[in-house]
Design a protein around this motif. Structure first.
Motif, mmCIF file in Angstrom:
data_model
loop_
_atom_site.group_PDB
_atom_site.id
_atom_site.type_symbol
_atom_site.label_atom_id
_atom_site.label_comp_id
_atom_site.label_asym_id
_atom_site.label_seq_id
_atom_site.Cartn_x
_atom_site.Cartn_y
_atom_site.Cartn_z
ATOM 1 N N HIS A 128 11.323 -8.892 10.994
ATOM 2 C CA HIS A 128 10.240 -9.441 10.181
ATOM 3 C C HIS A 128 9.277 -8.360 9.713
ATOM 4 O O HIS A 128 8.601 -8.529 8.711
ATOM 5 N N ASP A 129 9.212 -7.277 10.433
ATOM 6 C CA ASP A 129 8.245 -6.216 10.174
ATOM 7 C C ASP A 129 8.419 -5.580 8.801
ATOM 8 O O ASP A 129 7.461 -5.468 8.045
ATOM 9 N N ALA A 130 9.617 -5.180 8.467
ATOM 10 C CA ALA A 130 9.856 -4.417 7.241
ATOM 11 C C ALA A 130 9.423 -5.155 5.971
ATOM 12 O O ALA A 130 8.691 -4.587 5.156
ATOM 13 N N PRO A 131 9.826 -6.400 5.733
ATOM 14 C CA PRO A 131 9.414 -7.058 4.489
ATOM 15 C C PRO A 131 7.909 -7.318 4.415
ATOM 16 O O PRO A 131 7.313 -7.229 3.341
ATOM 17 N N ILE A 132 7.292 -7.646 5.540
ATOM 18 C CA ILE A 132 5.848 -7.899 5.540
ATOM 19 C C ILE A 132 5.103 -6.601 5.264
ATOM 20 O O ILE A 132 4.219 -6.534 4.419
ATOM 21 N N ARG A 133 5.486 -5.543 5.964
ATOM 22 C CA ARG A 133 4.861 -4.232 5.762
ATOM 23 C C ARG A 133 5.084 -3.762 4.327
ATOM 24 O O ARG A 133 4.189 -3.198 3.707
ATOM 25 N N ALA A 134 6.274 -4.012 3.777
ATOM 26 C CA ALA A 134 6.584 -3.612 2.401
ATOM 27 C C ALA A 134 5.684 -4.328 1.396
ATOM 28 O O ALA A 134 5.365 -3.788 0.337
ATOM 29 N N ALA A 135 5.273 -5.549 1.711
ATOM 30 C CA ALA A 135 4.375 -6.292 0.820
ATOM 31 C C ALA A 135 2.926 -5.859 0.989
ATOM 32 O O ALA A 135 2.169 -5.811 0.024
ATOM 33 N N VAL A 136 2.527 -5.526 2.211
ATOM 34 C CA VAL A 136 1.129 -5.235 2.522
ATOM 35 C C VAL A 136 0.752 -3.775 2.259
ATOM 36 O O VAL A 136 -0.304 -3.492 1.680
ATOM 37 N N GLU A 137 1.600 -2.842 2.674
ATOM 38 C CA GLU A 137 1.240 -1.421 2.626
ATOM 39 C C GLU A 137 0.878 -0.906 1.229
ATOM 40 O O GLU A 137 -0.131 -0.218 1.069
ATOM 41 N N PRO A 138 1.640 -1.229 0.172
ATOM 42 C CA PRO A 138 1.266 -0.725 -1.156
ATOM 43 C C PRO A 138 -0.106 -1.242 -1.623
ATOM 44 O O PRO A 138 -0.847 -0.537 -2.296
ATOM 45 N N VAL A 139 -0.431 -2.461 -1.250
ATOM 46 C CA VAL A 139 -1.724 -3.052 -1.627
ATOM 47 C C VAL A 139 -2.851 -2.297 -0.935
ATOM 48 O O VAL A 139 -3.869 -1.959 -1.545
ATOM 49 N N VAL A 140 -2.667 -2.023 0.354
ATOM 50 C CA VAL A 140 -3.674 -1.310 1.141
ATOM 51 C C VAL A 140 -3.853 0.112 0.588
ATOM 52 O O VAL A 140 -4.978 0.571 0.385
ATOM 53 N N GLU A 141 -2.743 0.784 0.323
ATOM 54 C CA GLU A 141 -2.813 2.152 -0.205
ATOM 55 C C GLU A 141 -3.444 2.189 -1.596
ATOM 56 O O GLU A 141 -4.212 3.088 -1.904
ATOM 57 N N ALA A 142 -3.130 1.199 -2.438
ATOM 58 C CA ALA A 142 -3.711 1.148 -3.782
ATOM 59 C C ALA A 142 -5.228 0.968 -3.714
ATOM 60 O O ALA A 142 -5.951 1.395 -4.609
ATOM 61 N N ALA A 143 -5.699 0.363 -2.627
ATOM 62 C CA ALA A 143 -7.140 0.175 -2.434
ATOM 63 C C ALA A 143 -7.785 1.427 -1.829
ATOM 64 O O ALA A 143 -8.977 1.427 -1.532
ATOM 65 N N GLY A 144 -6.964 2.469 -1.617
ATOM 66 C CA GLY A 144 -7.487 3.713 -1.053
ATOM 67 C C GLY A 144 -7.700 3.641 0.447
ATOM 68 O O GLY A 144 -8.485 4.411 1.001
ATOM 69 N N LEU A 145 -6.974 2.733 1.099
ATOM 70 C CA LEU A 145 -7.126 2.556 2.539
ATOM 71 C C LEU A 145 -5.830 2.910 3.264
ATOM 72 O O LEU A 145 -4.803 3.158 2.645
#
Length: 163
Positions: A5-22
């Motif tokens: 479950h980790d990979a798809p959730i992280r794949a959805a969340v991580e780019p959003v967090v990084e785009a926010a500069g976090l």
């Protein structure tokens, strides 16, 4: 989260967090059945500035929107919880130490007694701290010489709240 479950959730969340500069500190689905919570912990990538609640709220909404679009969380409904590390965070990586420069830290060495010191510098493999000593109550506090503490010699460390 289980690895599948980790990979798809992280794949959805991580780019959003990084785009926010976090920086995505943690992303974990907790609970069973109808009481599940997706906990997302975000932080600034570096530096010693505090992460504002407004910025956390903004990225929480962006994460929620991304999760709604991709629906990577299997099973029953869940609650999304987005937060930043607390004031007394555990210092587990060099990045955590760098984020805490200038603050008091409580260090539990592998050998010897726990101690509290001001974190002066944080490097990839060690920190430089400065302990203080008050000989007697009412006497002025004396700052001791800065000392190097290798991360490998530390059992655990946390940032401390100053009063």
């Amino acid at each position: 989260m289980t690895p599948e479950h980790d990979a798809p959730i992280r794949a959805a969340v991580e780019p959003v967090v990084e785009a926010a500069g976090l920086f995505l500190e943690e992303c974990e689905l907790k609970g069973q059945g109808g009481t599940r919570t997706l906990q997302v912990l975000v932080d600034l990538p570096d530096g010693t500035d505090a992460l504002s609640l407004d910025r956390v709220a903004a990225v929480a909404q962006e994460i929620s929107d991304a999760l709604d679009r991709t629906d990577p969380v299997p099973g029953p409904p869940y609650e999304l919880e987005v937060s930043s590390p607390g004031a007394t965070r555990s210092l587990e990586t060099p990045r955590h130490w760098r984020r805490t420069v200038g603050h008091l830290v409580r260090i539990r060495p592998l050998e010897g007694e726990r101690f509290t010191a001001r974190l002066l510098e944080a490097h990839d493999d060690h920190a430089v701290v400065q302990r203080s000593h008050q000989p007697k109550k009412g006497m002025p506090v004396k700052l001791l010489d800065p000392e190097r503490v290798d991360y490998a010699s530390i059992r655990g460390a946390k940032s401390e709240v100053e009063i």
